[in-house]
Design a protein around this motif. Sequence first.
Motif, PDB file in Angstrom:
ATOM      1  N   LEU A  48       0.829  -1.205   0.000  1.00 49.64           N
ATOM      2  CA  LEU A  48       0.000   0.000   0.000  1.00 49.64           C
ATOM      3  C   LEU A  48       0.865   1.258   0.000  1.00 49.64           C
ATOM      4  O   LEU A  48       0.582   2.222  -0.719  1.00 49.64           O
ATOM      5  CB  LEU A  48      -0.920  -0.010   1.223  1.00 49.64           C
ATOM      6  CG  LEU A  48      -1.829   1.215   1.394  1.00 49.64           C
ATOM      7  CD1 LEU A  48      -2.758   1.365   0.195  1.00 49.64           C
ATOM      8  CD2 LEU A  48      -2.630   1.104   2.687  1.00 49.64           C
ATOM      9  N   LEU A  49       1.933   1.254   0.793  1.00 46.16           N
ATOM     10  CA  LEU A  49       2.834   2.408   0.834  1.00 46.16           C
ATOM     11  C   LEU A  49       3.497   2.646  -0.514  1.00 46.16           C
ATOM     12  O   LEU A  49       3.727   3.798  -0.911  1.00 46.16           O
ATOM     13  CB  LEU A  49       3.904   2.193   1.914  1.00 46.16           C
ATOM     14  CG  LEU A  49       3.432   2.276   3.366  1.00 46.16           C
ATOM     15  CD1 LEU A  49       4.574   1.919   4.314  1.00 46.16           C
ATOM     16  CD2 LEU A  49       2.912   3.675   3.673  1.00 46.16           C
ATOM     17  N   MET A  50       3.805   1.574  -1.241  1.00 43.20           N
ATOM     18  CA  MET A  50       4.383   1.735  -2.578  1.00 43.20           C
ATOM     19  C   MET A  50       3.395   2.404  -3.523  1.00 43.20           C
ATOM     20  O   MET A  50       3.783   3.256  -4.343  1.00 43.20           O
ATOM     21  CB  MET A  50       4.802   0.373  -3.139  1.00 43.20           C
ATOM     22  CG  MET A  50       6.008  -0.248  -2.470  1.00 43.20           C
ATOM     23  SD  MET A  50       6.451  -1.828  -3.251  1.00 43.20           S
ATOM     24  CE  MET A  50       7.400  -2.600  -1.947  1.00 43.20           C
ATOM     25  N   VAL A  51       2.138   2.023  -3.416  1.00 43.22           N
ATOM     26  CA  VAL A  51       1.103   2.636  -4.262  1.00 43.22           C
ATOM     27  C   VAL A  51       0.963   4.123  -3.915  1.00 43.22           C
ATOM     28  O   VAL A  51       0.863   4.971  -4.803  1.00 43.22           O
ATOM     29  CB  VAL A  51      -0.241   1.905  -4.092  1.00 43.22           C
ATOM     30  CG1 VAL A  51      -1.354   2.660  -4.834  1.00 43.22           C
ATOM     31  CG2 VAL A  51      -0.143   0.476  -4.602  1.00 43.22           C
ATOM     32  N   VAL A  52       0.962   4.426  -2.619  1.00 41.63           N
ATOM     33  CA  VAL A  52       0.859   5.821  -2.183  1.00 41.63           C
ATOM     34  C   VAL A  52       2.051   6.621  -2.689  1.00 41.63           C
ATOM     35  O   VAL A  52       1.901   7.749  -3.177  1.00 41.63           O
ATOM     36  CB  VAL A  52       0.795   5.902  -0.644  1.00 41.63           C
ATOM     37  CG1 VAL A  52       0.908   7.353  -0.175  1.00 41.63           C
ATOM     38  CG2 VAL A  52      -0.512   5.295  -0.141  1.00 41.63           C
ATOM     39  N   ALA A  53       3.245   6.052  -2.600  1.00 43.84           N
ATOM     40  CA  ALA A  53       4.457   6.731  -3.064  1.00 43.84           C
ATOM     41  C   ALA A  53       4.372   7.002  -4.561  1.00 43.84           C
ATOM     42  O   ALA A  53       4.741   8.090  -5.026  1.00 43.84           O
ATOM     43  CB  ALA A  53       5.685   5.890  -2.744  1.00 43.84           C
ATOM     44  N   ARG A  58       3.618  11.298  -8.835  1.00 37.72           N
ATOM     45  CA  ARG A  58       3.095  11.808 -10.106  1.00 37.72           C
ATOM     46  C   ARG A  58       3.118  13.333 -10.158  1.00 37.72           C
ATOM     47  O   ARG A  58       3.170  13.925 -11.233  1.00 37.72           O
ATOM     48  CB  ARG A  58       1.664  11.309 -10.324  1.00 37.72           C
ATOM     49  CG  ARG A  58       1.568   9.813 -10.552  1.00 37.72           C
ATOM     50  CD  ARG A  58       0.137   9.308 -10.447  1.00 37.72           C
ATOM     51  NE  ARG A  58      -0.701   9.850 -11.522  1.00 37.72           N
ATOM     52  CZ  ARG A  58      -1.687  10.712 -11.325  1.00 37.72           C
ATOM     53  NH1 ARG A  58      -1.947  11.157 -10.096  1.00 37.72           N
ATOM     54  NH2 ARG A  58      -2.395  11.141 -12.335  1.00 37.72           N
ATOM     55  N   ARG A  59       3.087  13.978  -9.013  1.00 41.48           N
ATOM     56  CA  ARG A  59       3.072  15.446  -8.944  1.00 41.48           C
ATOM     57  C   ARG A  59       4.434  16.040  -8.604  1.00 41.48           C
ATOM     58  O   ARG A  59       4.540  17.246  -8.409  1.00 41.48           O
ATOM     59  CB  ARG A  59       2.045  15.911  -7.899  1.00 41.48           C
ATOM     60  CG  ARG A  59       0.609  15.495  -8.220  1.00 41.48           C
ATOM     61  CD  ARG A  59      -0.376  16.065  -7.206  1.00 41.48           C
ATOM     62  NE  ARG A  59      -1.746  15.691  -7.533  1.00 41.48           N
ATOM     63  CZ  ARG A  59      -2.515  16.314  -8.410  1.00 41.48           C
ATOM     64  NH1 ARG A  59      -2.043  17.380  -9.054  1.00 41.48           N
ATOM     65  NH2 ARG A  59      -3.742  15.911  -8.653  1.00 41.48           N
ATOM     66  N   ALA A  68      10.133   6.178  -7.150  1.00 39.81           N
ATOM     67  CA  ALA A  68       8.970   5.404  -6.710  1.00 39.81           C
ATOM     68  C   ALA A  68       8.873   4.080  -7.465  1.00 39.81           C
ATOM     69  O   ALA A  68       8.555   3.036  -6.871  1.00 39.81           O
ATOM     70  CB  ALA A  68       7.699   6.219  -6.918  1.00 39.81           C
ATOM     71  N   LEU A  69       9.136   4.111  -8.748  1.00 37.65           N
ATOM     72  CA  LEU A  69       9.071   2.884  -9.548  1.00 37.65           C
ATOM     73  C   LEU A  69      10.214   1.931  -9.211  1.00 37.65           C
ATOM     74  O   LEU A  69      10.116   0.720  -9.441  1.00 37.65           O
ATOM     75  CB  LEU A  69       9.109   3.237 -11.039  1.00 37.65           C
ATOM     76  CG  LEU A  69       7.908   4.023 -11.580  1.00 37.65           C
ATOM     77  CD1 LEU A  69       8.120   4.368 -13.052  1.00 37.65           C
ATOM     78  CD2 LEU A  69       6.619   3.222 -11.399  1.00 37.65           C
ATOM     79  N   ALA A  70      11.290   2.468  -8.660  1.00 34.19           N
ATOM     80  CA  ALA A  70      12.438   1.630  -8.305  1.00 34.19           C
ATOM     81  C   ALA A  70      12.195   0.829  -7.032  1.00 34.19           C
ATOM     82  O   ALA A  70      12.852  -0.197  -6.813  1.00 34.19           O
ATOM     83  CB  ALA A  70      13.684   2.499  -8.133  1.00 34.19           C
ATOM     84  N   VAL A  71      11.253   1.264  -6.196  1.00 31.57           N
ATOM     85  CA  VAL A  71      11.025   0.594  -4.904  1.00 31.57           C
ATOM     86  C   VAL A  71      10.633  -0.873  -5.069  1.00 31.57           C
ATOM     87  O   VAL A  71      11.261  -1.752  -4.456  1.00 31.57           O
ATOM     88  CB  VAL A  71       9.976   1.348  -4.069  1.00 31.57           C
ATOM     89  CG1 VAL A  71       9.728   0.612  -2.753  1.00 31.57           C
ATOM     90  CG2 VAL A  71      10.426   2.769  -3.795  1.00 31.57           C
TER      91      VAL A  71
END
Length: 204
Positions: A48-53, A58-59, A68-71
């Motif tokens: 869930l935290l990855m999705v939030v990140a 995006r902004r 974020a995509l690297a996580v």
Amino acid sequence: MTAVLASLDGASIDGSLYLDVNDFARDTGWLHGFMTAFTDIGLGIFALLMVVAWWRARRRGPAAMAAALAVPVATVVAYIVSDLVKAVFDETRPCHVYPRALVLGGCDPVNDYAFPSNHSVIVAAAAVGLFLVEKRWGIVAAVVALVLGFSRVYVGAHYPHDVLAGLVGGTVVGLLVALVVARLLRPVVRGLTRTPLRPLVSAG
């Protein structure tokens, strides 16, 4: 996977500390439900935290989005490395060494080795990756990772050193992979902002 080195005797490292935590678990029955649930659903919290990140990145521009995509990449790589280490150090689970120990959720099979704790590796890698995206969420993730790591000893699944090694190893591998992958993904993210996939990487 087949182990290639002699068995690691976890009990001789910190078996007494494992038993101390086990005694604490016996005396805190009111915590059993939370710890048993958290030791598994805690991984879902990191998803869930990855999705939030990702959503917040995006902004914040291509660099934040690449981080974020690297996580998840760093997390998967850390897990693979952890599995390889398990194949080298075939440490028997403490529940098989101490058959009278309290084990919440059941004892894993004898060939499901303990060192290092995969759970700890995964959450540590995810936490350090999230810290690179946004420090505030990284700190939250680090706290959750520590609680989850302790829960692995509390429920009887691991020795303390399994968790410590997992947290340290996950942090090191996660940091290195996240930094490299984020750097490689920056031009990819910039390119995607000029395609129909732009909404996935930028809200600008």
